[in-house]
Structure formats: C-alpha cells, structure tokens
Design a protein around this motif. Structure first.
Motif, PDB file in Angstrom:
ATOM      1  N   PHE A 222      -2.557   0.373   5.197  1.00 26.16           N
ATOM      2  CA  PHE A 222      -2.424   1.625   4.452  1.00 26.16           C
ATOM      3  C   PHE A 222      -1.423   2.613   5.044  1.00 26.16           C
ATOM      4  CE2 PHE A 222      -6.868   0.632   2.934  1.00 26.16           C
ATOM      5  CZ  PHE A 222      -6.475   0.300   1.655  1.00 26.16           C
TER       6      PHE A 222
ATOM      7  N   PHE B 119       1.934  -3.261  -3.749  1.00 30.83           N
ATOM      8  CA  PHE B 119       2.003  -1.938  -3.123  1.00 30.83           C
ATOM      9  C   PHE B 119       2.607  -2.006  -1.720  1.00 30.83           C
ATOM     10  CE2 PHE B 119      -1.190  -1.810  -6.390  1.00 30.83           C
ATOM     11  CZ  PHE B 119      -0.904  -0.628  -7.044  1.00 30.83           C
TER      12      PHE B 119
ATOM     13  N   ARG C 143      -2.372  -6.535  -3.672  1.00 27.95           N
ATOM     14  CA  ARG C 143      -2.001  -5.619  -2.595  1.00 27.95           C
ATOM     15  C   ARG C 143      -0.513  -5.721  -2.285  1.00 27.95           C
ATOM     16  NH1 ARG C 143      -2.242  -7.802   2.708  1.00 27.95           N
ATOM     17  NH2 ARG C 143      -2.858  -9.985   2.734  1.00 27.95           N
TER      18      ARG C 143
ATOM     19  N   LEU D  78      -7.578   7.671   2.480  1.00 27.22           N
ATOM     20  CA  LEU D  78      -7.550   6.297   2.986  1.00 27.22           C
ATOM     21  C   LEU D  78      -8.092   6.173   4.407  1.00 27.22           C
ATOM     22  CD1 LEU D  78      -4.165   5.119   1.472  1.00 27.22           C
ATOM     23  CD2 LEU D  78      -6.469   4.474   0.749  1.00 27.22           C
TER      24      LEU D  78
ATOM     25  N   HIS E  78       1.041   7.884   4.639  1.00 22.02           N
ATOM     26  CA  HIS E  78       0.498   7.920   3.272  1.00 22.02           C
ATOM     27  C   HIS E  78      -1.022   8.086   3.349  1.00 22.02           C
ATOM     28  CE1 HIS E  78       4.400   6.499   1.886  1.00 22.02           C
ATOM     29  NE2 HIS E  78       4.336   5.563   2.814  1.00 22.02           N
TER      30      HIS E  78
ATOM     31  N   THR F  74       3.817   3.286  -6.970  1.00 21.07           N
ATOM     32  CA  THR F  74       2.981   3.508  -8.143  1.00 21.07           C
ATOM     33  C   THR F  74       3.110   2.321  -9.089  1.00 21.07           C
ATOM     34  OG1 THR F  74       3.275   5.895  -7.937  1.00 21.07           O
ATOM     35  CG2 THR F  74       2.516   5.068 -10.069  1.00 21.07           C
TER      36      THR F  74
ATOM     37  N   MET G 140      -4.621   7.669  -1.573  1.00 13.52           N
ATOM     38  CA  MET G 140      -4.386   6.775  -2.709  1.00 13.52           C
ATOM     39  C   MET G 140      -4.792   7.593  -3.937  1.00 13.52           C
ATOM     40  SD  MET G 140      -6.376   3.164  -3.496  1.00 13.52           S
ATOM     41  CE  MET G 140      -7.985   3.770  -3.004  1.00 13.52           C
TER      42      MET G 140
ATOM     43  N   THR H 241      -1.352   4.829  -7.116  1.00 16.41           N
ATOM     44  CA  THR H 241      -0.329   5.007  -6.091  1.00 16.41           C
ATOM     45  C   THR H 241      -0.938   4.738  -4.718  1.00 16.41           C
ATOM     46  OG1 THR H 241       0.803   6.662  -7.433  1.00 16.41           O
ATOM     47  CG2 THR H 241       1.363   6.596  -5.082  1.00 16.41           C
ATOM     48  N   ILE H 242      -0.340   3.785  -4.011  1.00 17.24           N
ATOM     49  CA  ILE H 242      -0.723   3.440  -2.640  1.00 17.24           C
ATOM     50  C   ILE H 242       0.564   3.281  -1.850  1.00 17.24           C
ATOM     51  CG2 ILE H 242      -1.934   1.807  -1.137  1.00 17.24           C
ATOM     52  CD1 ILE H 242      -3.469   0.811  -3.615  1.00 17.24           C
ATOM     53  N   ARG H 243       0.629   3.893  -0.674  1.00 17.34           N
ATOM     54  CA  ARG H 243       1.810   3.810   0.205  1.00 17.34           C
ATOM     55  C   ARG H 243       3.090   4.248  -0.502  1.00 17.34           C
ATOM     56  NH1 ARG H 243       1.679  -0.352   4.923  1.00 17.34           N
ATOM     57  NH2 ARG H 243       3.909  -0.160   4.610  1.00 17.34           N
TER      58      ARG H 243
END
Length: 187
Positions: free
Chosen positions: A77, A147, A144, A57, A82, A112, A85, A107-109
């Motif tokens: 992000f 997440f 967004r 990221l 994290h 999932t 991604m 999966t972001i931050r």
C-alpha cells in the motif's frame, strides 16, 4: 422499487466492516480495515443515490502484526505516500427488489480504476436512540496488479505466494444525519 428515506447517511464504524480475502500459497488470508469514513446520499429515486468512502490504509488488520507492517510498506500500500484508499460511486442499477450493482472509481496508490460492487439492501429501521439506520452488504473483486501492487515471491513451478485477485466483503450500517440524531450512540 426499494424505498429508502432520502438523505445523507454516515457509516457507523461500530457496525460496519470493510474486509477482504486473498489467496496465499495453499490457503486464503482475510483481513479488514479498522478506520474509515463513508457517506451514502439517498435520493427519492434510489438509482440517483451515491456513496463515497475513504479508508485509512494504515488501519489494516489481518491478525498478524508482521504481515500488517509489510502490507503498509512500499511493497504493497505504501501508506507513507498514499495513506488512503477511496471509492466514489458513478452509478447504481437495480437487479431485483433488494439487489443492486453500484459502479464506482476505486483509488489505491494514486491509481484509479472502475469497479462494480454487488450490493444487497438489508433494510431500514429505527434504532433505540431515535435515529434511522440502513444496512447493506456488498461484495466485489479486483486485481491488485491493476493498482500497481504486484509484489510477489515465486514458489514451486509457475506458482506465486500471493494471488492477484482480491475479494472485497463489506457489511455496512449507516445512520441518517439529522439535526437531532444521536449518530454517535453505539451498542
């Protein structure tokens, strides 16, 4: 049924772009990620194939250094906590000869969520170095906020500066991994 040589394919970073688009006030901002790693495993039955991708990221590039730094911050992000991604496919279904829906977990931050990607198979062929390459183009959409990325600034009326929906656009070329393949060759 689409025929792809069974095997393990690695994304070629020189010929792959993982991009996105988001609404910003009265326009749209586009960007891409410069650093990523991905593997496609194709099976004799293409519907049994799988894909895994990890994106750095911190490699975000929207063409504006200040915006990119803000996107790396905890407002978006939070790359310190994290840094990547990931996408891991959970299924493939065929829509036509060269069109598929690939479902998977994004999966972001640390969050999932399932996502669907519309994938167009662009073909398979030999490259000048004796290797085999496969091409695909994929698109999808996500929220967004799903997440935990909900930073925004209210503007006139009930509007906000940044849209919630992110459109993904991926154009990928992958190289079949063999003992004698020259996977690092680029043109």
């Amino acid at each position: 049924m689409t025929n792809v040589t069974p095997g393990t394919w690695k994304l070629d970073p020189a010929h792959t772009e993982i991009g996105f688009q988001v609404r910003h006030i009265m326009s749209k901002v586009r960007g891409k990620f410069e650093t990523f790693d991905g593997t496609l495993v194709t099976r004799p039955n293409i519907l049994d194939s799988s894909v895994e991708v990890s994106v750095d990221l911190s490699s975000i590039n929207t063409g504006t250094a200040e915006r990119d730094a803000h996107l790396r911050s905890s407002d978006f992000f939070d790359v310190e906590t994290h840094p990547s991604m990931t996408f891991v496919s959970t299924g493939v279904r065929q829509e036509s000869d060269d069109e598929f829906i690939v479902t998977g977990d994004l999966t972001i931050r640390g969050v999932t969520k399932p996502i669907e990607l519309e994938v167009e198979y662009l073909g398979e062929g030999k490259d000048p170095w004796g290797g085999s390459r496969v091409g695909v183009e994929a698109k999808g959409e996500l929220s967004r906020k799903d997440f935990g990325i909900d930073f925004n600034i209210p503007i006139e009326g009930d509007k906000v500066m940044i849209g919630d929906k992110i459109k993904l656009q991926i154009v990928a070329e992958a190289v079949l991994q063999t003992e004698d393949a020259t996977a690092g060759a680029t043109a």
